[in-house]
Design a protein around this motif. Structure first.
Motif: not given
Length: 364
Positions: A336-338, A312-330
């Protein structure tokens, strides 16, 4: 589950002397530096007295409540670039001014949330040196051995930080240095009956085995000013060449074989000890492209039988920060966009956000 976190790509740190601090290493004030309330220390740690091998360091207190903040160790790549100089372009308290004669505050320095320790490593990088010429023929193993010897002695100088939460981080070829260093500290913990490193997290930009390029450091001019070198307690060997952010004339020869080592086994060993790893990658990185990093992370997750739980996407402030891929908790990869190969330099605000929220806050 152990709530420790590994943020690989950037971090770690600690203090000794009067009230646990070596006051001989205190920096009164750097030339052209604005007034600040935090303290700075720098100097040498002799990692091998027989061969005359010494590593230079720069330590900065967190700007608020430093005695209750964690320690982050920062290493940089090359291999052969100076971490101290890199700190003045990335996560450190200052950046050089446009004319390179002075300093200004870094608004996105990680001292907002952590104490910072920068180590010039390996020998031949920055102001680190040896009196034995063969010591300049180095590789991953010799670098790692020196770092372990360094941090054990550094904690003797700064005993207040021995039990402090510890984070390890860095950029580019530190994708080798940081996992190796983390494993050395974890191995030390297994055989130690007394002191143990309180590792909370790692941060890596890079998990491939390609060699990165050294970026030209704007700090080169500043670090060659004699008054600056004196204030830093650096260059005690009176180098016969100009200081450079990345080695050119120091005689350092880094093993070409080590540059091609796949670091996934080292990362897997860390994950097997339930220490989470966060990897960040600039989506405009032309040296280690994000797609290559994602392929390596997927391979690591498969080897560890970790399923993809967030895409899913992650946001920083009022804009998109980039994309996040998580595999469990580890295991987590955050693009990071740009950002380019050096995320902390090209997107410092986003890098601070990741360090604060995905690393430090995650471990508490």
């Amino acid at each position: 589950m152990d709530n420790r976190v590994v943020f690989v790509g950037l971090f770690l740190f600690a203090f000794g002397g009067v009230n646990g601090f070596p006051m001989n290493d205190l920096i009164e004030k750097l030339p052209g530096q604005p007034n600040v309330t935090f303290r700075q220390f720098s100097g040498y740690i002799d990692v091998d007295g027989k061969f005359g091998r010494s590593l230079f360091y720069y330590f900065v207190e967190a700007e608020n409540d430093p005695m209750n903040r964690p320690l982050t160790i920062w290493l940089t790549g090359g291999p052969g670039c100076g971490s101290v100089g890199d700190g003045f372009l990335s996560v450190g308290p200052f950046i050089t001014t446009a004319n390179a004669h002075g300093l200004q505050r870094n608004l996105y320095s990680w001292i907002k949330v952590s104490n910072l320790l920068f180590i010039d490593s390996p020998v031949g990088a920055g102001w680190s040196y040896s009196n034995t010429s063969s010591d300049y023929e180095v590789g991953d193993d010799s670098t790692n051995n020196d770092l372990l010897a360094f941090i054990l002695q550094w904690f003797e100088k700064y005993p207040n930080f021995k039990s402090r939460d510890l984070y390890l981080g860095g950029s580019s070829y530190a994708g080798h240095f940081i996992p190796n260093f983390a494993n050395a500290l974890l191995d030390y913990n297994k055989q130690s009956n007394n002191f143990k490193f309180n590792i909370k997290g790692l941060a890596v930009t890079k998990v491939s085995y390609e060699v990165d390029m050294c970026i030209p450091f704007r700090a080169d001019f500043y670090f060659n000013i004699l008054e600056v070198q004196k204030a830093f307690h650096g260059n005690r060997t009176n180098l016969g060449y100009q200081w450079k952010g990345c080695f050119e004339k120091s005689g350092l020869k880094f093993s070409d074989v080590d540059k091609d080592i796949d670091m996934l086994p080292a990362l897997k060993k860390i994950l097997q000890q339930s220490i989470p790893i966060t990897i960040f990658s600039g989506d405009q990185d032309a040296i280690v492209p994000t797609v290559g990093t994602l392929n390596h992370v997927n391979k690591l997750a498969k080897d560890m039988n970790l399923n993809l739980t967030k895409d899913e996407a992650w946001n920083h402030g009022n804009k998109g920060g980039g994309w996040m891929y998580s595999y469990g908790d580890l295991l987590t990869l955050m693009t990071v966009k740009g950002a380019n190969h050096h995320v902390t330099f090209s997107k410092p605000s986003e890098a601070l956000f990741i360090f604060t929220n995905a690393v430090i806050n995650r471990s508490h």
